[in-house]
Design an enzyme around this catalytic site. Structure first.
Site, PDB file in Angstrom:
ATOM      1  N   SER A   1     -10.611  -1.053   3.995  1.00 20.78           N
ATOM      2  CA  SER A   1      -9.766  -1.285   5.177  1.00 20.78           C
ATOM      3  C   SER A   1      -9.343   0.059   5.748  1.00 20.78           C
ATOM      4  O   SER A   1      -8.753   0.863   5.036  1.00 20.78           O
ATOM      5  CB  SER A   1      -8.495  -2.041   4.801  1.00 20.78           C
ATOM      6  OG  SER A   1      -8.791  -3.279   4.239  1.00 20.78           O
TER       7      SER A   1
ATOM      8  N   GLU B   1      -4.690   3.045   6.913  1.00 19.54           N
ATOM      9  CA  GLU B   1      -4.460   2.954   5.465  1.00 19.54           C
ATOM     10  C   GLU B   1      -5.161   4.139   4.795  1.00 19.54           C
ATOM     11  O   GLU B   1      -4.721   4.639   3.759  1.00 19.54           O
ATOM     12  CB  GLU B   1      -5.037   1.638   4.939  1.00 19.54           C
ATOM     13  CG  GLU B   1      -4.831   1.496   3.452  1.00 19.54           C
ATOM     14  CD  GLU B   1      -5.608   0.343   2.817  1.00 19.54           C
ATOM     15  OE1 GLU B   1      -5.603  -0.758   3.367  1.00 19.54           O
ATOM     16  OE2 GLU B   1      -6.197   0.577   1.755  1.00 19.54           O
TER      17      GLU B   1
ATOM     18  N   ARG C   1       0.837  -1.217   0.000  1.00 11.49           N
ATOM     19  CA  ARG C   1       0.000   0.000   0.000  1.00 11.49           C
ATOM     20  C   ARG C   1       0.866   1.259   0.000  1.00 11.49           C
ATOM     21  O   ARG C   1       0.523   2.260   0.648  1.00 11.49           O
ATOM     22  CB  ARG C   1      -0.923   0.043   1.222  1.00 11.49           C
ATOM     23  CG  ARG C   1      -1.923  -1.073   1.315  1.00 11.49           C
ATOM     24  CD  ARG C   1      -2.930  -1.028   0.170  1.00 11.49           C
ATOM     25  NE  ARG C   1      -4.088  -1.836   0.477  1.00 11.49           N
ATOM     26  CZ  ARG C   1      -4.158  -3.144   0.246  1.00 11.49           C
ATOM     27  NH1 ARG C   1      -3.153  -3.775  -0.317  1.00 11.49           N
ATOM     28  NH2 ARG C   1      -5.257  -3.809   0.561  1.00 11.49           N
TER      29      ARG C   1
HETATM   30  N1  EPU Z   1      -9.763 -11.946  10.312  1.00 14.61           N
HETATM   31  C1  EPU Z   1     -10.236 -12.011  11.585  1.00 14.61           C
HETATM   32  N2  EPU Z   1     -11.525 -11.606  11.821  1.00 14.61           N
HETATM   33  C2  EPU Z   1     -12.320 -11.177  10.801  1.00 14.61           C
HETATM   34  C3  EPU Z   1     -11.824 -11.099   9.495  1.00 14.61           C
HETATM   35  C4  EPU Z   1     -10.519 -11.496   9.262  1.00 14.61           C
HETATM   36  O1  EPU Z   1      -9.546 -12.411  12.522  1.00 14.61           O
HETATM   37  O2  EPU Z   1     -13.483 -10.850  11.092  1.00 14.61           O
HETATM   38  C5  EPU Z   1      -8.380 -12.417  10.064  1.00 14.61           C
HETATM   39  C6  EPU Z   1      -8.416 -13.860   9.597  1.00 14.61           C
HETATM   40  O3  EPU Z   1      -7.344 -14.544  10.174  1.00 14.61           O
HETATM   41  C7  EPU Z   1      -8.203 -13.750   8.107  1.00 14.61           C
HETATM   42  C8  EPU Z   1      -7.277 -12.569   8.062  1.00 14.61           C
HETATM   43  O4  EPU Z   1      -7.758 -11.663   9.061  1.00 14.61           O
HETATM   44  O5  EPU Z   1      -7.595 -14.893   7.575  1.00 14.61           O
HETATM   45  C9  EPU Z   1      -7.250 -11.892   6.724  1.00 14.61           C
HETATM   46  O6  EPU Z   1      -8.567 -11.438   6.405  1.00 14.61           O
HETATM   47  P1  EPU Z   1      -8.934 -10.994   4.922  1.00 14.61           P
HETATM   48  O7  EPU Z   1      -8.637 -12.093   3.957  1.00 14.61           O
HETATM   49  O8  EPU Z   1     -10.321 -10.461   4.931  1.00 14.61           O
HETATM   50  O9  EPU Z   1      -7.882  -9.857   4.594  1.00 14.61           O
HETATM   51  P2  EPU Z   1      -7.331  -8.605   5.414  1.00 14.61           P
HETATM   52  O10 EPU Z   1      -5.879  -8.820   5.643  1.00 14.61           O
HETATM   53  O11 EPU Z   1      -8.165  -8.328   6.602  1.00 14.61           O
HETATM   54  C10 EPU Z   1      -6.599  -7.443   3.199  1.00 14.61           C
HETATM   55  C11 EPU Z   1      -6.755  -6.102   2.541  1.00 14.61           C
HETATM   56  C12 EPU Z   1      -8.125  -5.979   1.909  1.00 14.61           C
HETATM   57  C13 EPU Z   1      -8.316  -7.116   0.903  1.00 14.61           C
HETATM   58  C14 EPU Z   1      -8.145  -8.441   1.634  1.00 14.61           C
HETATM   59  C15 EPU Z   1      -8.226  -9.634   0.706  1.00 14.61           C
HETATM   60  C16 EPU Z   1      -5.321  -4.626   3.837  1.00 14.61           C
HETATM   61  C17 EPU Z   1      -5.249  -3.473   4.782  1.00 14.61           C
HETATM   62  N3  EPU Z   1      -6.545  -5.036   3.518  1.00 14.61           N
HETATM   63  O12 EPU Z   1      -7.508  -7.475   4.295  1.00 14.61           O
HETATM   64  O13 EPU Z   1      -8.143  -4.752   1.199  1.00 14.61           O
HETATM   65  O14 EPU Z   1      -9.606  -7.077   0.298  1.00 14.61           O
HETATM   66  O15 EPU Z   1      -6.832  -8.478   2.255  1.00 14.61           O
HETATM   67  O16 EPU Z   1      -7.044  -9.720  -0.005  1.00 14.61           O
HETATM   68  O17 EPU Z   1      -4.278  -5.114   3.398  1.00 14.61           O
HETATM   69  C18 EPU Z   1      -8.732  -2.452   1.328  1.00 14.61           C
HETATM   70  O18 EPU Z   1      -7.533  -2.214   1.186  1.00 14.61           O
HETATM   71  O19 EPU Z   1      -9.580  -1.535   1.444  1.00 14.61           O
HETATM   72  C19 EPU Z   1      -9.172  -3.837   1.403  1.00 14.61           C
HETATM   73  C20 EPU Z   1     -10.443  -4.188   1.652  1.00 14.61           C
END
Ligand code: EPU
EC number: 1.3.1.98
Length: 358
Positions: free
Chosen positions: A250, A354, A172
């Site tokens: 996010s 972010e 990012r």
């Molecule tokens: N998780 C939890 N609780 C929840 C949801 C997620 O503990 O309610 C944990 C789980 O372990 C899960 C992990 O977080 O495996 C990752 O969750 P997720 O796949 O939803 O991804 P994220 O790391 O939370 C990032 C990006 C998102 C993108 C997703 C999918 C960032 C800041 N965010 O989120 O990007 O859609 O991966 O690749 O890196 C954005 O930038 O606006 C955005 C939505």
């Protein structure tokens, strides 16, 4: 060029913050940018200046006293094919104007059977901001398909082309957010796409979801359109639709911490859930570990929390939402502060937003 004064920005930021700017300008060419920057005393454009994309990654904290600029440079031009370039067979270059909606570009690629941005489907915002922010999702980042970024250089008043290396992309992050902040205005982006199958399915349960769709038909061919559909379905199930509920996606970055910090969190989790439990994490190299901010925030009890007009999304705690549509910047900032402090107190980790605060 379209110029408006005292413009209400509520509909132009996906968070739905009701703020005004003194002046709002839509430009649709490099020539217009040159005209704007030619004379810094041109009183049609009050200072300071701010360049906005689709307004999907912003928190306006108050009315903006200067001029907000927005690109209306909209074209999608797939021209150079591999036969005429040094690229391998099946690759296609596509130049896209900075004002094109990112997801329209993803949809266009899928319709034309071109692989590249399908995992990034459904991300709100525009092509220019995608190149600034290095948007990422489901194992792919914009930098993976960007070849060059064309910009207007506000210092020289000329067009400049940055290679993907010049953009110094990170998680990012890019030169546009760092050392060259405010210097370059993205006008178009050149992407490298592929006609040959190039699926990237390793993130989470993406492969399972894709295989399930291929198995159950009616479309049994693995295509960019099929992967795009699967990704859109995953997003719809997890993330709020900005057309329905205001948010900026996010709100925080996933923190990258030294191994010792991760071990502290791991010990906490084992104490709470038992010795077989493991905190979700990803190796970030050089002894650093990336921990999902969503997990840390959920552990602090924020998931589904609501206070006045704002809250923490019940399906993805990384997202702060404008529940009623009436949230004020102060309410969002107060909730942000409480979340940061609680994660800091429990885990000793400082979450970094972010979302850009303006
Ligand atoms: N998780 C939890 N609780 C929840 C949801 C997620 O503990 O309610 C944990 C789980 O372990 C899960 C992990 O977080 O495996 C990752 O969750 P997720 O796949 O939803 O991804 P994220 O790391 O939370 C990032 C990006 C998102 C993108 C997703 C999918 C960032 C800041 N965010 O989120 O990007 O859609 O991966 O690749 O890196 C954005 O930038 O606006 C955005 C939505």
């Amino acid at each position: 060029m379209k110029i408006e004064y005292n413009k209400d920005l509520t509909r132009l930021n996906t968070f739905g913050m009701k703020v005004f700017c003194a002046c709002y300008v839509e430009f649709d060419s490099v020539g217009e940018l040159a005209e704007i920057y030619k004379d810094s005393s041109d009183n049609r454009f009050p200072h300071p200046f701010f360049h906005m994309g689709g307004g999907s990654n912003l928190l306006f904290t108050k009315d903006f006293p200067g001029t907000v600029f927005h690109s209306s440079i909209k074209f999608t031009n797939a021209s150079s094919r591999s036969g005429q370039t040094s690229e391998s067979s099946g690759s296609v270059f596509c130049e896209v104007g900075s004002g094109v909606l990112w997801d329209d570009f993803c949809g266009w690629c899928s319709q034309h059977g071109l692989w590249g941005p399908e995992n990034l489907s459904g991300i709100p915002g525009e092509v220019g901001a995608a190149a600034v922010q290095n948007i990422g999702a489901y194992g792919v980042e914009a930098k993976d398909i960007i070849k060059e970024v064309k910009c207007f250089d506000v210092v020289t008043g000329e067009e400049k082309t940055l290679s993907v290396k010049d953009c110094r992309y990170g998680y990012r992050d890019s030169v546009f957010k760092d050392v060259a902040k405010g210097r370059y205005i993205v006008t178009s982006v050149l992407f490298g796409l592929s006609e040959e199958p190039a699926p990237r399915l390793e993130y989470g349960h993406v492969r399972n979801a894709v295989e399930e769709v291929v198995r159950s038909g009616p479309d049994r061919n693995l295509s960019p359109a099929l992967v795009r559909k699967v990704i859109l379905d995953i997003r719809h199930a997890k993330l709020p639709d900005p057309a329905v509920i205001g948010s900026a996606g996010s709100f925080f970055k996933n923190p990258v911490v030294p191994k010792s910090s991760y071990e502290f969190v791991e010990n906490y989790a084992k104490g709470k859930y038992g010795k077989d439990y493991s905190v979700p994490h990803f190796d970030a190299g050089s002894g650093f570990i990336k921990i999902p901010a969503a997990w840390l925030i959920e552990q602090c009890g924020w998931k589904g929390y609501r206070e006045g007009n704002v809250g923490v999304y019940e399906k993805q705690p990384l997202v702060i939402v404008n529940i009623t549509g009436q949230a004020t910047p102060e309410e969002v900032a107060a909730l942000e502060y409480k979340i940061v402090i609680s994660v800091q107190n429990r885990f000793g980790i400082t979450l970094i937003p972010e979302v850009e605060h303006v």
